[in-house]
Structure formats: structure tokens, C-alpha cells
Design a protein around this motif. Structure first.
Motif, mmCIF file in Angstrom:
data_model
loop_
_atom_site.group_PDB
_atom_site.id
_atom_site.type_symbol
_atom_site.label_atom_id
_atom_site.label_comp_id
_atom_site.label_asym_id
_atom_site.label_seq_id
_atom_site.Cartn_x
_atom_site.Cartn_y
_atom_site.Cartn_z
ATOM 1 N N GLN A 188 -5.582 49.914 -3.798
ATOM 2 C CA GLN A 188 -5.201 48.727 -4.444
ATOM 3 C C GLN A 188 -4.966 49.885 -5.814
ATOM 4 O O GLN A 188 -3.941 49.280 -6.848
ATOM 5 N N GLN A 189 -6.003 50.486 -6.748
ATOM 6 C CA GLN A 189 -5.782 51.420 -8.396
ATOM 7 C C GLN A 189 -4.200 51.533 -7.824
ATOM 8 O O GLN A 189 -3.546 52.140 -8.858
ATOM 9 N N MET A 190 -4.665 52.966 -6.248
ATOM 10 C CA MET A 190 -2.859 53.397 -6.347
ATOM 11 C C MET A 190 -2.012 52.435 -6.263
ATOM 12 O O MET A 190 -1.329 52.878 -7.150
ATOM 13 N N GLN A 191 -2.313 51.510 -5.359
ATOM 14 C CA GLN A 191 -1.043 50.265 -5.593
ATOM 15 C C GLN A 191 -0.817 50.121 -7.143
ATOM 16 O O GLN A 191 0.922 50.546 -7.611
ATOM 17 N N VAL A 192 -1.621 49.590 -8.201
ATOM 18 C CA VAL A 192 -1.348 49.324 -9.462
ATOM 19 C C VAL A 192 -0.792 50.581 -10.550
ATOM 20 O O VAL A 192 -0.019 50.107 -11.419
ATOM 21 N N ALA A 193 -1.197 51.537 -10.006
ATOM 22 C CA ALA A 193 -0.568 52.976 -10.850
ATOM 23 C C ALA A 193 0.321 53.064 -10.769
ATOM 24 O O ALA A 193 1.375 53.645 -11.312
ATOM 25 N N THR A 194 1.243 53.138 -9.292
ATOM 26 C CA THR A 194 2.282 53.329 -9.193
ATOM 27 C C THR A 194 3.034 52.669 -9.555
ATOM 28 O O THR A 194 4.331 52.801 -10.023
ATOM 29 N N HIS A 222 2.875 44.632 -20.192
ATOM 30 C CA HIS A 222 1.145 44.503 -19.256
ATOM 31 C C HIS A 222 1.485 44.076 -18.138
ATOM 32 O O HIS A 222 2.276 42.923 -17.428
ATOM 33 N N LEU A 223 0.961 45.111 -17.006
ATOM 34 C CA LEU A 223 1.103 44.735 -15.301
ATOM 35 C C LEU A 223 -0.081 43.797 -14.719
ATOM 36 O O LEU A 223 -1.094 44.357 -14.581
ATOM 37 N N TYR A 224 0.315 43.317 -13.762
ATOM 38 C CA TYR A 224 -0.595 42.831 -12.954
ATOM 39 C C TYR A 224 -0.038 43.046 -11.488
ATOM 40 O O TYR A 224 0.900 42.004 -11.532
ATOM 41 N N ASP A 225 -1.105 42.841 -10.631
ATOM 42 C CA ASP A 225 -1.152 42.561 -9.736
ATOM 43 C C ASP A 225 -2.713 41.985 -8.692
ATOM 44 O O ASP A 225 -2.728 42.358 -9.377
ATOM 45 N N PHE A 270 8.649 39.118 -15.611
ATOM 46 C CA PHE A 270 9.182 39.825 -14.523
ATOM 47 C C PHE A 270 8.113 39.145 -13.665
ATOM 48 O O PHE A 270 6.842 39.550 -13.608
ATOM 49 N N VAL A 271 8.631 39.032 -12.580
ATOM 50 C CA VAL A 271 7.871 38.331 -11.322
ATOM 51 C C VAL A 271 8.720 38.712 -10.330
ATOM 52 O O VAL A 271 9.772 38.845 -9.866
ATOM 53 N N GLU A 272 7.877 39.811 -9.714
ATOM 54 C CA GLU A 272 8.153 40.377 -7.922
ATOM 55 C C GLU A 272 9.837 41.357 -8.614
ATOM 56 O O GLU A 272 10.836 41.453 -8.582
ATOM 57 N N LYS A 273 9.094 42.141 -9.455
ATOM 58 C CA LYS A 273 9.915 43.164 -10.258
ATOM 59 C C LYS A 273 10.015 44.007 -9.108
ATOM 60 O O LYS A 273 8.737 44.513 -9.555
ATOM 61 N N GLU A 274 11.496 44.663 -8.958
ATOM 62 C CA GLU A 274 11.884 45.423 -8.306
ATOM 63 C C GLU A 274 11.788 47.185 -9.147
ATOM 64 O O GLU A 274 12.645 46.785 -10.124
ATOM 65 N N PHE A 275 11.259 48.195 -8.453
ATOM 66 C CA PHE A 275 11.601 48.996 -8.743
ATOM 67 C C PHE A 275 11.780 50.688 -8.055
ATOM 68 O O PHE A 275 11.443 50.070 -6.854
ATOM 69 N N PHE A 307 7.661 46.500 -5.262
ATOM 70 C CA PHE A 307 7.501 45.336 -6.310
ATOM 71 C C PHE A 307 6.517 44.997 -7.295
ATOM 72 O O PHE A 307 5.601 44.845 -6.572
ATOM 73 N N ALA A 308 6.199 44.598 -7.857
ATOM 74 C CA ALA A 308 5.551 44.562 -9.021
ATOM 75 C C ALA A 308 5.695 42.589 -9.014
ATOM 76 O O ALA A 308 6.308 42.241 -9.433
ATOM 77 N N ASP A 309 3.853 41.987 -9.483
ATOM 78 C CA ASP A 309 3.711 40.786 -8.735
ATOM 79 C C ASP A 309 4.287 40.145 -10.153
ATOM 80 O O ASP A 309 4.760 39.110 -10.786
ATOM 81 N N LEU A 310 3.356 40.799 -11.481
ATOM 82 C CA LEU A 310 4.070 40.487 -12.897
ATOM 83 C C LEU A 310 3.916 41.084 -13.277
ATOM 84 O O LEU A 310 2.666 42.343 -13.690
ATOM 85 N N ILE A 311 4.564 41.445 -15.040
ATOM 86 C CA ILE A 311 4.632 42.070 -15.902
ATOM 87 C C ILE A 311 4.648 41.018 -16.700
ATOM 88 O O ILE A 311 5.593 40.132 -17.014
ATOM 89 N N ILE A 312 4.336 41.468 -17.993
ATOM 90 C CA ILE A 312 4.429 40.258 -19.470
ATOM 91 C C ILE A 312 4.748 41.002 -20.432
ATOM 92 O O ILE A 312 3.925 42.378 -21.150
#
Length: 157
Positions: free
Chosen positions: A62-68, A36-39, A8-13, A23-28
Motif C-alpha cells: 500500500q505504501q508503494m502504491q501511494v508513493a508511485t 494532497h493525495l489519498y488512496d 480529482f477523483v480516479e485521476k489517471e496517470f 489511477f489515484a483515488d482522490l487528489i485535493i
């Protein structure tokens, strides 16, 4: 070895329980069911050296963003889980990267506590936004859904 099943690229939640959209940048998604989530944070060589070379660790923001995003993935009916939280620092000038993995449980608990407190404090609606408080940095306004509201409120007390 696990293979990649889905990306998933730019997956909207949109998470109604947290009252957050992102919008998560990358989910594998691997074929063993892990997600696995990658910002991704990109910068030129100078900014990369200053941010990554000196500190070497993600900022609290940045930690809060990826955790959210991780919380939203767990609440998402299509995904329902997150197995790792990662921040990729990308140097645009030479394509070098550094990956900073985050402690999933601690970081996501902090994010949940943060959003729960925000939602409890402002249960009746959007809080008045203050420059220097929310957002912390000027550049954050460019990505905010409420930018037009702030611009309309300028000069109002």
C-alpha cells in the motif's frame, strides 16, 4: 485556512519515465497550491478490524502504491507536485475511517528506486510474470493491465 480549489477523483496517470500507469483515488488541490493525495482502501467490519485494528499501519504494498502515485503526480504537467501522501481506510459497514499519512520523501524514494530497478532489469520489455512473485496476491490480477497476457501464457514455460 485554505479552501479546496479543485478535486480529482480516479485521476489517471501514465508516466513514461517510470513506465507505469495508475489511477489515484482522490487528489485535493488547495487554493494555496498544495496537492494532497489519498488512496482509499475499503473493507467490511471484520476485514477492517483485522487490517486496521491490529496492524494500524499500511502494508509495504500500500505504501508503494501511494508513493508511485505521488511520483506520477510530480511528473504530471498539470499537477507537478505532491505535498502529502495518505491512505484512507474505510469501514463499509459503519462508515468509520482511519487516515494513515506516509513519509513523503522516504516512501517516494523507495518507490522510485523500485521502478528504476524494474525498468533497468527489463529494459527490453515486459518481464515474464510469475504467480507468487508478481503479483504477490491472487486478487491483484483482477486489476492488472496484463491479466490477459498471463492467462494466455498459462502452461507455457
Amino acid at each position: 485556512m485554505n479552501n479546496i480549489k479543485q478535486v480529482f477523483v480516479e485521476k489517471e496517470f501514465i508516466d513514461d519515465s517510470l513506465r507505469v500507469r495508475g489511477f489515484a483515488d482522490l487528489i485535493i488541490n488547495l487554493d494555496n497550491g498544495e496537492f494532497h493525495l489519498y488512496d482509499i482502501k475499503s473493507a467490511n467490519a471484520w476485514a477492517y478490524k483485522m487490517r486496521v485494528g491490529r496492524k494500524g499501519t499500511p502494508s509495504k504494498h500500500q505504501q508503494m502504491q501511494v508513493a508511485t502515485y505521488g511520483l506520477m503526480m510530480e511528473n504530471d504537467p498539470e499537477i507537478g507536485r505532491v505535498d502529502s501522501l495518505n491512505i484512507i481506510y474505510y469501514n463499509k459497514d459503519n462508515s468509520s475511517i482511519k487516515i494513515a499519512s506516509q513519509s513523503k520523501d522516504d516512501t517516494m524514494l523507495s518507490a522510485f528506486t523500485y521502478w528504476d530497478a524494474i525498468n533497468q532489469e527489463h529494459i527490453d520489455g515486459l518481464p515474464q510474470l510469475e504467480k507468487g512473485v508478481s503479483p504477490v496476491e491472487d486478487w491483484e490480477c483482477r486489476y492488472c493491465s496484463f491479466r490477459t497476457i498471463c492467462e494466455e501464457d498459462k502452461g507455457k514455460e
